[in-house]
Design a protein around this motif. Structure first.
Motif, PDB file in Angstrom:
ATOM      1  N   ILE A 257    -115.742-163.889  87.617  1.00  0.00           N
ATOM      2  CA  ILE A 257    -117.089-163.466  87.217  1.00  0.00           C
ATOM      3  C   ILE A 257    -117.269-163.632  85.712  1.00  0.00           C
ATOM      4  O   ILE A 257    -118.307-164.126  85.241  1.00  0.00           O
ATOM      5  CB  ILE A 257    -117.339-162.002  87.629  1.00  0.00           C
ATOM      6  N   LEU A 258    -116.267-163.213  84.951  1.00  0.00           N
ATOM      7  CA  LEU A 258    -116.358-163.281  83.490  1.00  0.00           C
ATOM      8  C   LEU A 258    -116.520-164.717  83.008  1.00  0.00           C
ATOM      9  O   LEU A 258    -117.362-165.001  82.140  1.00  0.00           O
ATOM     10  CB  LEU A 258    -115.105-162.651  82.876  1.00  0.00           C
ATOM     11  N   LEU A 259    -115.745-165.638  83.574  1.00  0.00           N
ATOM     12  CA  LEU A 259    -115.783-167.028  83.122  1.00  0.00           C
ATOM     13  C   LEU A 259    -116.993-167.784  83.658  1.00  0.00           C
ATOM     14  O   LEU A 259    -117.632-168.544  82.922  1.00  0.00           O
ATOM     15  CB  LEU A 259    -114.491-167.739  83.544  1.00  0.00           C
ATOM     16  N   SER A 260    -117.325-167.566  84.944  1.00  0.00           N
ATOM     17  CA  SER A 260    -118.426-168.332  85.542  1.00  0.00           C
ATOM     18  C   SER A 260    -119.796-167.849  85.082  1.00  0.00           C
ATOM     19  O   SER A 260    -120.759-168.621  85.053  1.00  0.00           O
ATOM     20  CB  SER A 260    -118.346-168.271  87.069  1.00  0.00           C
ATOM     21  N   GLU A 261    -119.907-166.588  84.714  1.00  0.00           N
ATOM     22  CA  GLU A 261    -121.202-166.028  84.310  1.00  0.00           C
ATOM     23  C   GLU A 261    -121.289-165.729  82.822  1.00  0.00           C
ATOM     24  O   GLU A 261    -122.250-165.112  82.364  1.00  0.00           O
ATOM     25  CB  GLU A 261    -121.468-164.736  85.095  1.00  0.00           C
ATOM     26  N   TYR A 262    -120.284-166.170  82.057  1.00  0.00           N
ATOM     27  CA  TYR A 262    -120.216-165.837  80.632  1.00  0.00           C
ATOM     28  C   TYR A 262    -121.434-166.337  79.859  1.00  0.00           C
ATOM     29  O   TYR A 262    -122.000-165.622  79.021  1.00  0.00           O
ATOM     30  CB  TYR A 262    -118.941-166.428  80.021  1.00  0.00           C
ATOM     31  N   SER A 263    -121.881-167.551  80.169  1.00  0.00           N
ATOM     32  CA  SER A 263    -122.991-168.152  79.419  1.00  0.00           C
ATOM     33  C   SER A 263    -124.335-167.965  80.104  1.00  0.00           C
ATOM     34  O   SER A 263    -125.349-168.474  79.600  1.00  0.00           O
ATOM     35  CB  SER A 263    -122.723-169.652  79.207  1.00  0.00           C
ATOM     36  N   SER A 264    -124.363-167.282  81.241  1.00  0.00           N
ATOM     37  CA  SER A 264    -125.634-167.112  81.951  1.00  0.00           C
ATOM     38  C   SER A 264    -125.938-165.634  82.181  1.00  0.00           C
ATOM     39  O   SER A 264    -126.614-165.000  81.364  1.00  0.00           O
ATOM     40  CB  SER A 264    -125.587-167.866  83.285  1.00  0.00           C
TER      41      SER A 264
END
Length: 455
Positions: A257-264
């Motif tokens: 979650i942290l990596l996949s949603e970091y920029s969104s």
């Protein structure tokens, strides 16, 4: 010629423990739906169709949390109380409450009751059943009371809530949190408490305690007492595998979650909030159902990964559903053993029984079929995206309760499918297999064995 004796008409057919447990959950779901659809359980001017009452009662008894209505706006104080009782019964198991009733009356727990407890708690041995149930009740009361107390005080002093209102909110969410039910009285889960680390911390701790598995808690408590007496700590293979798998899944979900949603989704949040949101959302997929962020703003890849986590579910003999963490662990260990060229699955200086490996494969196989059939059926009758349907079905099977908001818009047929999936997720696929399994004598002979081509 031997005379055939007629079967007495008054001879009663005795239900097996598994049949009794399944019938118990069905009966509680039906009675709960009747009570929840009654006028005294509803807010003034609110009418509830029976299918929605049945859906809510089933969601409560299976501690899922999916609901077609807003709990706060639909149910009166009496309705919320009924809902809390259903959640409590479903969370710790029907036979746990039955055992408490027997103990309070001073009745002896007979073999049949022990068999029912074993079926309800998905245990292997009959040894220590009553001890486990009494421990479950003590742990449930302890965690729910502590959670209710902290939340009540927090709502009074930080949100200026009236005492009775704060107490009701604290008690309800204490029960809903520990049982991993996911029902809330806020109207939008924990979205308003995204930066309230006390509420999220209390709920998160309750979710963890309810999902890790009661045998793990009992063994940890016993080891704590042994450690205080300066004795060596000894954990069973079940506890080691369950705890490690549980922790790995939570950590994997957190980083994904942290990596996949970091920029969104997480963009613009301070680091502390990003970590809190990612960790809580990963933990709640273990069967919690509470959410501190709108699931619709997650990317498709994140939603599908969360669906996988919900499909795996919580630990055996816990408040959760899914295929269970031990099943997932056994499948991975079996794959590892095969790649290493071994015919035996070994872990922590122990070797797994072939029967348990076969059970894990059967559970996984049946779960995949159930999810596939349910998704296809819903896709045929509902006008939602495939991702939304997969997420909803996995949430129901894992008795998690997370949703992308399509639950209330399902047709009656769609609601019936989700009701069935929730019940199966709570009862467990092993119990379901035993429900239809017939007894037959051991084979007196074997045919010649022959290999077939696989893969």
């Amino acid at each position: 010629m031997e005379k055939i004796r007629p079967v007495p008409l008054n001879q009663k057919k005795i239900l097996t423990p598994i049949q009794f447990i399944v019938l118990g959950y069905l009966l509680f779901a039906f009675l709960g739906s009747v009570l929840l659809s009654s006028p005294f359980a509803l807010q003034p001017g609110v009418k509830l169709e029976f299918i929605d009452a049945l859906f809510t009662a089933t969601s409560a008894i299976s501690v899922t949390g999916l609901t077609t209505v807003v709990t706060r706006d639909t149910f009166s104080l009496a309705g919320r109380t009924i809902l809390a009782f259903l959640i409590q019964f479903g969370g710790i198991g029907i036979m746990s409450m039955g055992t408490l009733f027997f103990v309070m009356r001073g009745n002896q727990i007979r073999l049949r009751e022990r068999l029912m407890i074993r079926a309800d708690q998905n245990q292997i041995s009959l040894q220590g059943m009553v001890k486990l149930i009494l421990f479950i009740l003590k742990v449930a009361i302890l965690f729910e009371l502590l959670g209710a107390l902290i939340l009540t005080i927090h709502f009074i002093y930080n949100y200026q809530a009236p005492f009775l209102s704060a107490l009701g909110m604290g008690v309800f969410h204490g029960i809903s949190g520990f049982t991993n039910a996911g029902f809330d009285l806020f109207g939008n889960s924990l979205l308003d408490f995204q930066q309230d680390y006390i509420v999220k911390g209390v709920i998160g701790t309750l979710l963890l305690a309810g999902a890790i598995g009661f045998p793990v808690l009992l063994e940890s408590y016993s080891n704590l007492l042994s450690w205080r007496k300066q004795r060596k700590l000894r954990f069973s293979l079940y506890t080691k595998i369950t705890t490690i798998t549980f922790g790995i899944l939570v950590i994997a979900g957190f980083f994904f979650i942290l990596l996949s949603e970091y920029s969104s989704t997480l963009a613009g949040m301070p680091w502390s909030q990003k970590i809190a949101v990612a960790l809580f959302q990963s933990l709640t997929t273990r069967n919690g159902g509470f959410s501190s962020i709108d699931m619709n703003i997650f990317s498709s890849s994140t939603l599908l990964f969360l669906s996988l986590l919900m499909f795996i579910g919580a630990s055996p003999s816990s408040c959760g559903g899914g295929i269970r963490t031990t099943t997932f662990a056994v499948l991975l260990l079996s794959l590892k053993a095969y790649l290493e060229g071994s015919n035996h699955v070994k872990v922590f200086q122990r070797e797994l029984y072939q029967e348990d490996i076969v059970k894990a494969l059967l559970v996984f196989f049946l779960a995949v079929i159930l999810i596939f059939v349910s998704v296809v059926a819903l896709a045929a009758i509902e006008n939602f995206s495939t991702t939304e349907i997969i997420f909803e079905v996995c949430s129901a099977f894992g008795t998690t309760g997370l949703s992308m908001g399509i639950t209330g818009e399902l047709s009656k047929a769609g609601k019936a499918i989700i009701i069935a999936v929730m019940l199966i997720g709570r009862i467990g696929l092993i119990s379901l297999l035993l429900l239809f399994r017939t007894r037959r004598p051991e084979d007196s002979f074997h045919y010649v064995k022959e290999h077939i081509i696989i893969g």
